[in-house]
Design a protein around this motif. Structure first.
Motif, mmCIF file in Angstrom:
data_model
loop_
_atom_site.group_PDB
_atom_site.id
_atom_site.type_symbol
_atom_site.label_atom_id
_atom_site.label_comp_id
_atom_site.label_asym_id
_atom_site.label_seq_id
_atom_site.Cartn_x
_atom_site.Cartn_y
_atom_site.Cartn_z
ATOM 1 N N ASP A 94 -11.153 3.212 3.677
ATOM 2 C CA ASP A 94 -10.224 3.832 4.627
ATOM 3 C C ASP A 94 -8.818 3.264 4.505
ATOM 4 O O ASP A 94 -7.837 4.001 4.663
ATOM 5 C CB ASP A 94 -10.745 3.637 6.057
ATOM 6 N N GLN A 153 -5.193 5.137 4.437
ATOM 7 C CA GLN A 153 -4.472 5.065 5.713
ATOM 8 C C GLN A 153 -3.452 3.922 5.714
ATOM 9 O O GLN A 153 -2.310 4.106 5.300
ATOM 10 C CB GLN A 153 -5.486 4.905 6.854
ATOM 11 N N ASP A 154 -3.843 2.736 6.158
ATOM 12 C CA ASP A 154 -2.896 1.632 6.313
ATOM 13 C C ASP A 154 -2.219 1.227 5.001
ATOM 14 O O ASP A 154 -1.070 0.788 5.002
ATOM 15 C CB ASP A 154 -3.618 0.405 6.890
ATOM 16 N N LYS A 194 -1.781 3.292 2.369
ATOM 17 C CA LYS A 194 -1.520 4.517 1.606
ATOM 18 C C LYS A 194 -0.241 4.414 0.774
ATOM 19 O O LYS A 194 -0.234 4.745 -0.423
ATOM 20 C CB LYS A 194 -1.438 5.717 2.553
#
Length: 580
Positions: free
Chosen positions: A518, A522-523, A525
């Motif tokens: 993830d 997300q964080d 990216k």
């Protein structure tokens, strides 16, 4: 050298020695005055790598401990051979900086396994001395006119190379019957734990709440009143095991230190990874390992860990999967593999995926569709026991790797080691898998991760379950005391029940995981996108960008879980950007 006081008694009983101090280093050096180089390693119990120059005999002696807890790098260049515990030391040499080249073979293996297996390193002219081996170089006979590969080096004039600890020996063929197998095993582990507390500074232990670290802490507490334990907890409850560790610490009454961190604390570690690791390394559990090392180093200088329990006593989930599914696969799928899973037969493949996705298999192992795709896509490559194992540990086994295969040396040492093990006729599949993990994954992934992470913060870690006597004893145990159809590390569970209630440690194995899958989307990216960009990859021009983009897009679009593949590319590019 954990048995150095015992060795001093041995030397004192035979020779008149005027000791100057009380360190294990002095004991170690003194042994060479009285015993032949080849005999020394039969006496030593510890973790070590060393280079010893004998000025009288004009010899260089180099060796590494039996499991590779400590690193030793060798550099060969024109008229030069150099040694270090870190590759970055070689940067002090002008010739190295001029001629350093990325090894495509090593890089290919890195993408396969997420680490670089011995004896290769990321550089063409640099090697790791294999665990449990030694090399003697007679300088008067030895010439090095140019860079040579490892096999050429160990077969050169004036060089004697021996694997003094041969884990490929028939260690499973002669089982011994122990009358009280649980107590005997506990006693041998306890002796190792107590030996490894010898220290001039304070010591503590990691406590994850799992079986291995809990046994080490239980036996520490049995022998010492005050035991310091350390664990970390995450805000994400899917990855947090601190509550289990806290319960065990409370039950054993240790002086427990639990540090809770959020996602940002873990992500902030990532820029330090190229500094801590001498070469690319992509086991994402390096992040929490670095974090707990940074914290523990502020409180103590020596830490005991539970590392090695999975390899020595059979703890990995893949062993259970092999027991459950290899016979099934061999009987019902293997005979029809080519017709069932060829690229044209999409209907059969999709039915197979749907069956697995909606079965109890999905519920039990919590598979999502991207993860399921990764597993099913590997099935057509399985044709025997060896390929069955490789599909479990090789991240690119079912795909075309990023590196051009035509540019590679086909004689891969890790492939030869694995092939040699799987060609043995007198041991079964699970024992072969355990032996492969001990021979490869243990030293170059697990121990590399722990050593580099801890030493980066000046912390020394020790692994009692990898003591020579513990390993030898474990090799004598029947496989039924390690694994059955539903459980792993059977005998360790029996020992642990004597010290803490079963409900405190009986739960599914998690490992030291972080949500890399993830984070990348997300964080991390922006960071990931930059490191996977054509501009970054063009700096070294080693990858096929079409393949990089496909792996990236499939992951970002939730088609397939490519976290391990992407993390290895990200870690190589981050390492390259830091070093070039």
């Amino acid at each position: 050298i954990y048995n150095h006081l015992k060795l001093r008694k041995l030397l004192n009983s035979k020779y008149n020695i005027n000791w100057r101090g009380s360190s294990d280093t002095e004991t170690f050096l003194e042994i060479f005055n009285y015993y032949e180089f080849e005999k020394v390693h039969e006496l030593l119990e510890g973790m070590f790598s060393y280079v010893l120059f004998d000025n009288l005999k004009k010899e260089i002696l180099i060796a590494r401990d039996q499991t590779g807890e400590k690193p030793l790098y060798i550099l060969t260049m024109q008229n030069m051979i150099a040694f270090s515990s870190e590759i970055k030391s070689f940067k002090k040499l002008e010739l190295f900086n001029k001629e350093k080249k990325i090894s495509k073979n090593a890089l290919n293996n890195f993408f396969k396994y997420n680490y670089i297996p011995f004896p290769e390193t990321i550089f063409e002219n640099t090697f790791k001395l294999p665990p449990g081996s030694f090399m003697k170089i007679k300088l008067n006979d030895f010439k090095l006119e140019k860079y040579v590969d490892f096999n050429t080096l160990i077969s050169s004039n004036g060089v004697k190379y021996i694997e003094w600890w041969d884990s490929l020996h028939n260690i499973y063929s002669n089982k011994k019957i122990h009358k009280n197998i649980v107590n005997t095993t506990e006693q041998i582990i306890e002796q190792s734990v107590c030996k490894q507390t010898i220290s001039d500074v304070s010591f503590g232990a990691y406590l994850s709440g799992g079986i291995d670290s809990s046994i080490v802490v239980s036996l520490l507490k049995k022998n010492y009143e005050n035991v310091q334990t350390y664990t970390i907890g995450y805000e994400d409850q899917n990855y947090d095991e601190s509550k289990h560790a806290n319960k065990i610490a409370n039950y054993l009454n240790t002086s427990h230190n639990c540090f809770h961190f959020n996602q940002k604390n873990l992500i902030d570690i990532i820029p330090n990874l190229p500094q801590a690791f001498s070469e690319p390394f992509a086991d994402s559990s390096q992040i929490p390992t670095m974090l707990i090392s940074s914290i523990a180093s502020k409180h103590t200088k020596v830490i005991l860990t539970g590392d090695g329990g999975d390899e020595v006593f059979g703890g990995y989930n893949r062993y259970l999967l092999a027991i459950k599914y290899w016979q099934l696969y061999k009987t019902f799928i293997l005979p029809f593999r080519n017709s069932l899973f060829n690229s044209k037969n999409k209907t059969v493949l999709n039915i197979f995926k749907l069956f697995y996705f909606f079965s109890n298999f999905k519920k039990k192992f919590d598979f999502n569709l991207p993860k399921l795709n990764s597993i099913i896509d590997k099935i057509p490559n399985i044709k025997d026991e060896e390929s069955f194992y490789l599909n479990m540990v090789d991240q690119w086994y079912a795909d075309t790797p990023l590196i051009s295969q035509s540019s590679l040396n086909k004689n891969s040492i890790i492939k030869n080691n694995i092939n040699k093990i799987f060609n043995k006729k007198n041991i079964n599949l699970i024992e072969k898998m355990m032996l492969c993990d001990f021979k490869t994954y243990l030293s170059d992934d697990i121990l590399c991760k722990v050593d580099r992470s801890s030493m980066f913060y000046g912390l020394e870690t020790r692994a009692p379950l990898l003591d020579k006597n513990v390993i030898l004893h474990a090799n004598e145990l029947p496989l039924s005391e390690k694994i059955n159809k539903s459980n792993t590390k059977i005998i360790l569970r029996k020992i642990l029940k004597k010290h803490i209630p079963e409900e405190l440690f009986e739960r599914p194995k998690k490992g030291f995981a972080v949500p890399i899958k993830d984070w990348i989307k997300q964080d991390l990216k922006d960071w990931s996108t930059d490191l996977l960009s054509k501009e970054m990859c063009d700096k070294h021009s080693l990858f096929d960008m079409k393949k990089v983009n496909k792996v990236k897009n499939d992951h970002f679009n939730n088609i397939q879980n490519n976290e391990h593949k992407l993390w290895s590319v990200l870690q190589f590019n981050q390492w390259y950007d830091f070093n070039f």
